[in-house]
Design an enzyme around this catalytic site. Sequence first.
Site, mmCIF file in Angstrom:
data_model
loop_
_atom_site.group_PDB
_atom_site.id
_atom_site.type_symbol
_atom_site.label_atom_id
_atom_site.label_comp_id
_atom_site.label_asym_id
_atom_site.label_seq_id
_atom_site.Cartn_x
_atom_site.Cartn_y
_atom_site.Cartn_z
ATOM 1 N N ASP A 10 0.855 -1.195 0.000
ATOM 2 C CA ASP A 10 0.000 0.000 0.000
ATOM 3 C C ASP A 10 0.883 1.234 0.000
ATOM 4 O OD1 ASP A 10 -2.481 -1.356 0.118
ATOM 5 O OD2 ASP A 10 -2.266 -1.633 2.276
ATOM 6 N N ASP A 17 -7.265 -1.190 -4.313
ATOM 7 C CA ASP A 17 -8.286 -0.769 -3.345
ATOM 8 C C ASP A 17 -9.176 0.323 -3.930
ATOM 9 O OD1 ASP A 17 -7.153 -2.509 -1.462
ATOM 10 O OD2 ASP A 17 -5.798 -0.962 -0.710
#
Length: 199
Positions: free
Chosen positions: A144, A178
């Site tokens: 991420d 995401d």
Amino acid sequence: MSLRNAYLLVFIVLLVDQISKIYIKTNFVLGDEVEVFNWFKIHFIENEGMAWGTKIPGEYGKLILTLFRLVAIGGIGYWLWDSVERKHSSNYLIVAIALILAGAFGNIVDSVFYGVIFDDSTSQLATLFSDQPYGKYFHGKVVDMFYFPFWSGNLPQWLPVWGGRDFTFFNAIFNVADVAISTGVGILIVFNKKAFHKH
């Protein structure tokens, strides 16, 4: 929308997701941060693959999560194929499913393969196709990097539960996959009637 175009959308999102993750993994040490604006930062973290860094406890928790995701991808893939083949599904629905599928696929690539193609990112830049990988198949960590701390400060004491605590909005760190999943779900919620309208 044709099945070919839907698959093309999945491929493009997956490609952008993996290029961004590989770039971060090979150019950032875990925890490194670059400030783009004061409200937008590139901040490299890794997690077990669940939202907010949550993990399933136990020795086989990560394996269970990865296998569940593989089954889910199969179901979402069938949903996409079925929606296109029925000929009367709206483009809103097809685009939403394609985005959700691309996002799920993007994170599952990390979970399945990253443990065996990268070495550790702690205190060093990771090497792609390392001969000393940090994990094994189905046990990779999801990369991420996008961080949007729009506001940070101390909450007023009069607020129940959170009063007096330090608080950051928005404190989640996420990736392209995401974003794709969230956008797909958002389309289904905001354009619900159009998405599920049958011609």
